[in-house]
Write an enzyme that holds these catalytic residues in place. Sequence first.
Site, short mmCIF file in Angstrom:
data_model
loop_
_atom_site.label_atom_id
_atom_site.label_comp_id
_atom_site.label_asym_id
_atom_site.label_seq_id
_atom_site.Cartn_x
_atom_site.Cartn_y
_atom_site.Cartn_z
N CYS A 20 1.33 -1.21 0.18
CA CYS A 20 -0.19 -0.15 -0.07
C CYS A 20 0.90 1.33 0.28
O CYS A 20 2.37 1.00 0.05
CB CYS A 20 -0.71 0.42 1.14
SG CYS A 20 -0.85 0.10 2.58
N ASN A 23 2.17 1.20 4.13
CA ASN A 23 2.88 0.10 5.15
C ASN A 23 2.16 0.39 6.46
O ASN A 23 2.95 -0.37 7.31
CB ASN A 23 3.93 -0.40 4.78
CG ASN A 23 4.69 -1.54 5.12
OD1 ASN A 23 5.20 -2.25 5.21
ND2 ASN A 23 3.42 -2.60 5.04
N CYS A 25 -0.87 0.80 7.93
CA CYS A 25 -2.37 0.66 7.32
C CYS A 25 -2.88 -0.93 6.56
O CYS A 25 -3.25 -1.68 7.36
CB CYS A 25 -3.39 2.13 7.11
SG CYS A 25 -3.31 3.18 8.30
N ARG A 26 -2.95 -0.62 5.71
CA ARG A 26 -3.72 -1.75 5.03
C ARG A 26 -3.18 -2.91 4.36
O ARG A 26 -3.17 -4.03 5.06
CB ARG A 26 -4.35 -0.75 3.18
CG ARG A 26 -6.03 0.29 3.60
CD ARG A 26 -5.50 0.85 2.50
NE ARG A 26 -4.42 1.54 1.48
CZ ARG A 26 -4.15 2.28 0.37
NH1 ARG A 26 -4.88 2.35 -0.33
NH2 ARG A 26 -3.58 2.84 0.35
N SER A 27 -1.85 -2.82 3.98
CA SER A 27 -1.11 -3.92 3.49
C SER A 27 -0.21 -4.87 5.56
O SER A 27 -0.57 -6.11 4.80
CB SER A 27 0.69 -3.21 2.74
OG SER A 27 1.54 -3.06 3.54
N ASP A 138 -7.90 4.16 1.51
CA ASP A 138 -6.84 4.53 2.37
C ASP A 138 -7.86 4.67 3.38
O ASP A 138 -8.53 5.38 3.75
CB ASP A 138 -6.33 5.75 1.85
CG ASP A 138 -4.87 5.97 2.05
OD1 ASP A 138 -4.88 5.27 3.87
OD2 ASP A 138 -4.57 6.51 2.18
P1 4NP Z 1 -1.99 3.04 4.37
O1 4NP Z 1 -2.23 4.48 4.82
O2 4NP Z 1 -1.45 3.32 2.15
O3 4NP Z 1 -3.20 1.45 4.11
O4 4NP Z 1 -0.78 2.22 5.31
C1 4NP Z 1 -1.65 5.54 4.90
C2 4NP Z 1 -1.04 5.99 5.79
C3 4NP Z 1 -0.25 6.53 6.18
C4 4NP Z 1 0.19 7.66 4.66
C5 4NP Z 1 -0.79 7.64 3.65
C6 4NP Z 1 -1.79 6.37 3.69
N1 4NP Z 1 0.53 9.24 4.71
O5 4NP Z 1 0.82 10.33 4.13
O6 4NP Z 1 1.37 8.95 5.79
#
Ligand code: 4NP
Length: 174
Positions: A20, A23, A25-27, A138
């Site tokens: 994702c 790294n 939340c989702r992945s 997201d």
């Molecule tokens: P993820 O979510 O891609 O599912 O881990 C996010 C976590 C942090 C950010 C964006 C998306 N960020 O911009 O910090």
Amino acid sequence: MKLPHIPAKEEGPVRVLMVCLGNICRSPAAEGILRSIVSSHNADNDWVIDSAGTYGGHSGDLPDRRMRVHATRRGYDLTHRARRFTPSDFSDFDLIIPMDSANERNLRSMAPTLDDEAKIVPMMKFVRMATRYDHVPDPYYEGAEGFELVLDLLEDGCRNLYDDITAMRNDTSR
Ligand code: 4NP
């Protein structure tokens, strides 16, 4: 669904990388869910599972506290430490699973060869539950429902991924 070359069971473990943006939340949730499904089938030795982000700003962090809270309620203990995706991941994994189209585009632009690019299969290709989403959204700027939605999509997708890949690997006629 078109899948890349997946090693047969006797050739060794299948290596899956969830990807994702951050790294956190989702992945890492996808990694934890697939790991739990694999464990419940006593198939730990047949799978290598990891996750990474296309953005490295959270490198070294545990998953987002909100994701850990929602995942724990469903029985998943998320202990992954965030890391940035690197082009060498293309040689270390058989399947590279982006959560959304921005992740997918990013990965495609880094693929060293066409065979490597073929390893990229979006998570939504495995999701069969009824949903209006064509990507794993997201949840970072969302409330509790955003995290629950991600877990719903990932539980469905990972179950199908496990079943599809296991069937392929056990098929000696391929
Ligand atoms: P993820 O979510 O891609 O599912 O881990 C996010 C976590 C942090 C950010 C964006 C998306 N960020 O911009 O910090």
